[in-house]
Every structure is written in C-alpha cells, then in structure tokens.
Motif scaffolding. Structure first.
Motif, PDB file in Angstrom:
ATOM      1  N   GLU A   1     -61.517  18.369  -6.013  1.00  8.24           N
ATOM      2  CA  GLU A   1     -60.819  17.452  -5.294  1.00  8.24           C
ATOM      3  C   GLU A   1     -61.929  16.508  -4.542  1.00  8.24           C
ATOM      4  O   GLU A   1     -61.525  15.421  -4.430  1.00  8.24           O
ATOM      5  CB  GLU A   1     -59.867  18.146  -4.255  1.00  8.24           C
ATOM      6  N   THR A   2     -62.653  16.950  -4.147  1.00  6.51           N
ATOM      7  CA  THR A   2     -63.930  16.450  -3.112  1.00  6.51           C
ATOM      8  C   THR A   2     -64.557  15.615  -3.968  1.00  6.51           C
ATOM      9  O   THR A   2     -64.850  14.265  -3.639  1.00  6.51           O
ATOM     10  CB  THR A   2     -64.930  17.444  -2.574  1.00  6.51           C
ATOM     11  N   ARG A   3     -64.969  15.880  -5.337  1.00  5.47           N
ATOM     12  CA  ARG A   3     -65.632  14.984  -6.309  1.00  5.47           C
ATOM     13  C   ARG A   3     -64.642  13.818  -6.783  1.00  5.47           C
ATOM     14  O   ARG A   3     -65.262  12.486  -6.601  1.00  5.47           O
ATOM     15  CB  ARG A   3     -66.209  15.601  -7.499  1.00  5.47           C
ATOM     16  N   LEU A   4     -63.536  14.183  -6.889  1.00 10.14           N
ATOM     17  CA  LEU A   4     -62.696  12.955  -7.427  1.00 10.14           C
ATOM     18  C   LEU A   4     -62.485  12.041  -6.221  1.00 10.14           C
ATOM     19  O   LEU A   4     -62.431  10.857  -6.727  1.00 10.14           O
ATOM     20  CB  LEU A   4     -61.152  13.694  -7.832  1.00 10.14           C
ATOM     21  N   ARG A   5     -62.336  12.491  -5.073  1.00  5.16           N
ATOM     22  CA  ARG A   5     -62.232  11.288  -3.860  1.00  5.16           C
ATOM     23  C   ARG A   5     -63.683  10.805  -3.904  1.00  5.16           C
ATOM     24  O   ARG A   5     -63.548   9.398  -3.510  1.00  5.16           O
ATOM     25  CB  ARG A   5     -61.949  12.128  -2.730  1.00  5.16           C
ATOM     26  N   GLU A   6     -64.555  11.299  -4.035  1.00  2.00           N
ATOM     27  CA  GLU A   6     -65.983  10.767  -3.977  1.00  2.00           C
ATOM     28  C   GLU A   6     -66.456   9.675  -4.937  1.00  2.00           C
ATOM     29  O   GLU A   6     -66.783   8.552  -4.730  1.00  2.00           O
ATOM     30  CB  GLU A   6     -67.203  11.540  -4.043  1.00  2.00           C
ATOM     31  N   LEU A   7     -65.435   9.876  -6.161  1.00  2.00           N
ATOM     32  CA  LEU A   7     -65.709   8.808  -7.104  1.00  2.00           C
ATOM     33  C   LEU A   7     -64.613   7.696  -6.968  1.00  2.00           C
ATOM     34  O   LEU A   7     -64.298   6.769  -7.834  1.00  2.00           O
ATOM     35  CB  LEU A   7     -65.281   9.541  -8.572  1.00  2.00           C
ATOM     36  N   GLY A   8     -63.792   7.637  -5.956  1.00  2.00           N
ATOM     37  CA  GLY A   8     -62.749   6.589  -5.568  1.00  2.00           C
ATOM     38  C   GLY A   8     -61.482   6.905  -5.826  1.00  2.00           C
ATOM     39  O   GLY A   8     -60.699   5.831  -5.976  1.00  2.00           O
ATOM     40  N   ALA A   9     -61.044   7.952  -6.436  1.00  2.00           N
ATOM     41  CA  ALA A   9     -59.908   8.423  -6.869  1.00  2.00           C
ATOM     42  C   ALA A   9     -58.782   8.514  -5.739  1.00  2.00           C
ATOM     43  O   ALA A   9     -59.173   8.633  -4.570  1.00  2.00           O
ATOM     44  CB  ALA A   9     -59.775   9.607  -7.730  1.00  2.00           C
ATOM     45  N   LYS A  10     -57.634   7.922  -5.872  1.00  2.00           N
ATOM     46  CA  LYS A  10     -56.675   8.123  -5.110  1.00  2.00           C
ATOM     47  C   LYS A  10     -55.925   9.422  -5.408  1.00  2.00           C
ATOM     48  O   LYS A  10     -55.013   9.738  -5.841  1.00  2.00           O
ATOM     49  CB  LYS A  10     -55.442   6.914  -5.103  1.00  2.00           C
ATOM     50  N   TYR A  11     -56.601  10.550  -4.536  1.00  2.00           N
ATOM     51  CA  TYR A  11     -56.311  11.754  -5.016  1.00  2.00           C
ATOM     52  C   TYR A  11     -54.910  12.347  -4.135  1.00  2.00           C
ATOM     53  O   TYR A  11     -54.618  12.164  -3.080  1.00  2.00           O
ATOM     54  CB  TYR A  11     -57.123  12.939  -4.558  1.00  2.00           C
ATOM     55  N   GLU A  12     -53.877  12.768  -5.338  1.00  2.00           N
ATOM     56  CA  GLU A  12     -52.554  13.338  -4.587  1.00  2.00           C
ATOM     57  C   GLU A  12     -52.443  14.599  -4.887  1.00  2.00           C
ATOM     58  O   GLU A  12     -53.214  15.190  -5.812  1.00  2.00           O
ATOM     59  CB  GLU A  12     -51.482  12.132  -5.363  1.00  2.00           C
ATOM     60  N   ARG A  13     -51.650  15.249  -4.267  1.00  2.00           N
ATOM     61  CA  ARG A  13     -51.448  16.751  -4.306  1.00  2.00           C
ATOM     62  C   ARG A  13     -49.996  17.155  -3.951  1.00  2.00           C
ATOM     63  O   ARG A  13     -49.440  16.563  -3.099  1.00  2.00           O
ATOM     64  CB  ARG A  13     -52.349  17.767  -3.649  1.00  2.00           C
ATOM     65  N   GLY A  14     -49.576  18.195  -4.519  1.00  2.00           N
ATOM     66  CA  GLY A  14     -48.427  19.063  -3.845  1.00  2.00           C
ATOM     67  C   GLY A  14     -48.839  20.224  -3.051  1.00  2.00           C
ATOM     68  O   GLY A  14     -50.061  20.404  -2.835  1.00  2.00           O
ATOM     69  N   PRO A  15     -47.842  20.981  -2.476  1.00  2.00           N
ATOM     70  CA  PRO A  15     -48.160  22.323  -2.108  1.00  2.00           C
ATOM     71  C   PRO A  15     -49.128  23.015  -2.958  1.00  2.00           C
ATOM     72  O   PRO A  15     -48.902  23.204  -4.084  1.00  2.00           O
ATOM     73  CB  PRO A  15     -46.925  22.733  -1.583  1.00  2.00           C
ATOM     74  N   ASP A  16     -49.892  24.033  -2.256  1.00  2.00           N
ATOM     75  CA  ASP A  16     -50.798  24.881  -3.250  1.00  2.00           C
ATOM     76  C   ASP A  16     -49.826  25.474  -4.083  1.00  2.00           C
ATOM     77  O   ASP A  16     -48.753  26.322  -3.982  1.00  2.00           O
ATOM     78  CB  ASP A  16     -51.451  25.892  -2.154  1.00  2.00           C
ATOM     79  N   PHE A  17     -50.399  25.633  -5.470  1.00  2.00           N
ATOM     80  CA  PHE A  17     -49.812  26.514  -6.620  1.00  2.00           C
ATOM     81  C   PHE A  17     -48.229  26.161  -6.832  1.00  2.00           C
ATOM     82  O   PHE A  17     -47.400  27.055  -7.348  1.00  2.00           O
ATOM     83  CB  PHE A  17     -50.047  28.073  -6.294  1.00  2.00           C
ATOM     84  N   THR A  18     -47.974  24.799  -6.593  1.00  2.00           N
ATOM     85  CA  THR A  18     -46.676  24.599  -7.079  1.00  2.00           C
ATOM     86  C   THR A  18     -46.944  23.176  -7.899  1.00  2.00           C
ATOM     87  O   THR A  18     -48.050  22.622  -7.960  1.00  2.00           O
ATOM     88  CB  THR A  18     -45.782  23.964  -5.801  1.00  2.00           C
ATOM     89  N   SER A  19     -45.917  23.050  -8.751  1.00  2.00           N
ATOM     90  CA  SER A  19     -45.989  21.835  -9.905  1.00  2.00           C
ATOM     91  C   SER A  19     -46.217  20.627  -9.225  1.00  2.00           C
ATOM     92  O   SER A  19     -45.468  20.154  -8.411  1.00  2.00           O
ATOM     93  CB  SER A  19     -44.889  21.958 -10.714  1.00  2.00           C
ATOM     94  N   PHE A  20     -47.238  19.762  -9.710  1.00  2.00           N
ATOM     95  CA  PHE A  20     -47.319  18.369  -9.264  1.00  2.00           C
ATOM     96  C   PHE A  20     -48.161  17.653 -10.342  1.00  2.00           C
ATOM     97  O   PHE A  20     -49.395  18.062 -10.619  1.00  2.00           O
ATOM     98  CB  PHE A  20     -48.092  18.285  -7.877  1.00  2.00           C
ATOM     99  N   ALA A  21     -47.550  16.627 -10.825  1.00  2.00           N
ATOM    100  CA  ALA A  21     -48.508  15.893 -11.851  1.00  2.00           C
ATOM    101  C   ALA A  21     -48.180  14.270 -11.672  1.00  2.00           C
ATOM    102  O   ALA A  21     -47.147  13.799 -10.717  1.00  2.00           O
ATOM    103  CB  ALA A  21     -47.744  16.231 -13.291  1.00  2.00           C
ATOM    104  N   VAL A  22     -49.153  13.669 -11.932  1.00  2.00           N
ATOM    105  CA  VAL A  22     -49.213  12.074 -11.571  1.00  2.00           C
ATOM    106  C   VAL A  22     -49.540  11.289 -12.575  1.00  2.00           C
ATOM    107  O   VAL A  22     -50.564  11.833 -13.401  1.00  2.00           O
ATOM    108  CB  VAL A  22     -50.179  11.895 -10.124  1.00  2.00           C
ATOM    109  N   THR A  23     -48.793  10.222 -12.830  1.00  2.00           N
ATOM    110  CA  THR A  23     -49.196   9.174 -13.966  1.00  2.00           C
ATOM    111  C   THR A  23     -49.672   7.909 -13.338  1.00  2.00           C
ATOM    112  O   THR A  23     -48.772   7.357 -12.564  1.00  2.00           O
ATOM    113  CB  THR A  23     -47.966   9.069 -14.831  1.00  2.00           C
TER     114      THR A  23
END
Length: 234
Positions: free
Chosen positions: A183-205
């Motif tokens: 997560e940290t690396r993706l944010r550092e690369l400029g990604a708009k990081y998104e997430r759901g609660p820990d260990f629950t299904s979450f996907a983004v397109t």
C-alpha cells in the motif's frame, strides 16, 4: 461467433519469506478462483511464471484434500490445470500482443520476484502500450510497481488501485519481513489507493487497470477483469 478471450496469468517463482525460513509462493485460491472464473467464461487461459517450471504454492493456502475452497479442490483434481503450474512457461518467452489481458495472482512470493523481473515489467509495459487490460489481486499489484506507460510514468500514477493493505500485512505478521509495504509503495508511486475493511472483498476498476485488495477479493477482481476486457473490445 464471438472470438475467444485470451488471458495470461503470471505467477511468482519465489518460495521463501525473506530470511524467516518460512515457505511461500502463490496463494492457491488467488490462482484457482480467477482461473475458473476465466475458463468458465469461455476464455483461453495460459500460465507462466517468473522463472518457468514448477510454481511454488504457499503451504498456508492448502489444506488436506476435501477441506479447501471449491475452486482449489477443482484445480487440484484438474490434471490439465495442475500440469500448467508444474511445467509453467517462462514470462520472458511470451508476447503481450497474444493476449486480451494479463492477470497477476498474489501470494507473498510475488513481493520478491515480480517487482525485480525486468521481463515482467517489459511485458506489462508493452501490454499497456498495446491497449491490453492488466489485472492483479492481493500482493499481485507488486508486479505493477515498475511498469511504465508510454509517457514513462508509473502505470498506477493517478489511477484508482487496490492491493494488500499495510494493516493487513501487519495482521499477517509479515510487515517487517517483506521488502516493502505494498500500500505504501503504491501511494508513493502516485496511485489513488483505495481499500475496504481488512480481509473483506474489495476490487476496483480504472479503465484497463483492475485490482483487488486481498484473497477474499479474487473472484470479484476476476469478474471485473472480464468486464474490463469486454468493455475494452467495444
């Protein structure tokens, strides 16, 4: 007649968690569930790995026969599918133009060899330049960290992206063992990081980029990848 979709799955060849002495590899459910999501949709699925040959499976992702998730049991009993991971092709021997999409399952092994594979970063950069769909789930997005678009920018920069969260890594007890926190690396690369609660299904397109957060997200991510391919062909 609708042309057959062609999807390439790229798996890790790395079998150890740093210097912990723990074995890892691909997380089996993140391989099996997307594989059958694709196959059952009529897609032709090919499997390669970073080094080729026998793909390491994270032992924590396998239970005794009959106790695994249905797709894992199906894969274990599928001679053709098992043959694809026992004698996988090498990622350096494939052509991005041959596929509609490339998908990266996770497992902690991916944190070591996917980011450092120049063959993989070249393949994914070429696929992106050719207008293909890229997908990854859990630790699979580690394979995106060195992928560039045609302007030389990170492919995740400015795009909505999911992946194994830092809090999930801490919960797994491996935040000090992995080479970096995803997560940290993706944010550092400029990604708009998104997430759901820990260990629950979450996907983004985000257009041609499809990512999922954790093992629980593998089916949703695979389903979204198929949708992205169909949308990309319109």
């Amino acid at each position: 007649m609708t042309p057959t979709l062609t999807i390439l799955m790229v798996l890790t060849s790395h079998s150890m968690v740093g210097d912990t002495g723990k074995h890892t590899g691909v997380w089996f459910e993140e391989l099996a569930t997307p594989y059958y999501e694709f196959v059952d949709a009529g897609a032709k699925v090919e499997i390669v790995s970073i080094d080729g040959g026998n793909v390491p499976i994270d032992p924590a992702s396998l239970k005794p026969a009959g106790e695994n998730p249905p797709d894992v049991e199906r894969f274990l009993n599928d001679t053709a599918a098992m043959g694809k991971i026992k004698q996988s092709g090498n990622v350096s021997h494939v052509n991005a133009g041959d596929y509609d999409a490339i998908f990266l399952p996770g497992g902690h092994g991916t944190m070591w060899d996917l980011p450092t594979s120049t063959a993989l970063s070249h393949l994914l950069s070429d696929a992106w330049a050719k207008g293909k769909v890229l997908g990854a789930v859990c630790h699979g997005p580690a394979g995106l960290v060195n992928v560039r678009d045609t302007d030389g920018k990170s492919v995740v920069a400015g795009r909505r992206v999911a992946g194994f969260s830092d809090s999930e890594e801490r919960a797994a007890g491996l935040d000090k063992a992995v080479p970096f926190l995803l997560e940290t690396r993706l944010r550092e690369l400029g990604a708009k990081y998104e997430r759901g609660p820990d260990f629950t299904s979450f996907a983004v397109t985000d257009g041609r980029l499809v990512t999922g957060q954790n093992p629980q997200s593998s089916q949703a991510t695979a389903h979204s990848l198929l949708e992205a391919i169909r949308n990309n062909k319109q």
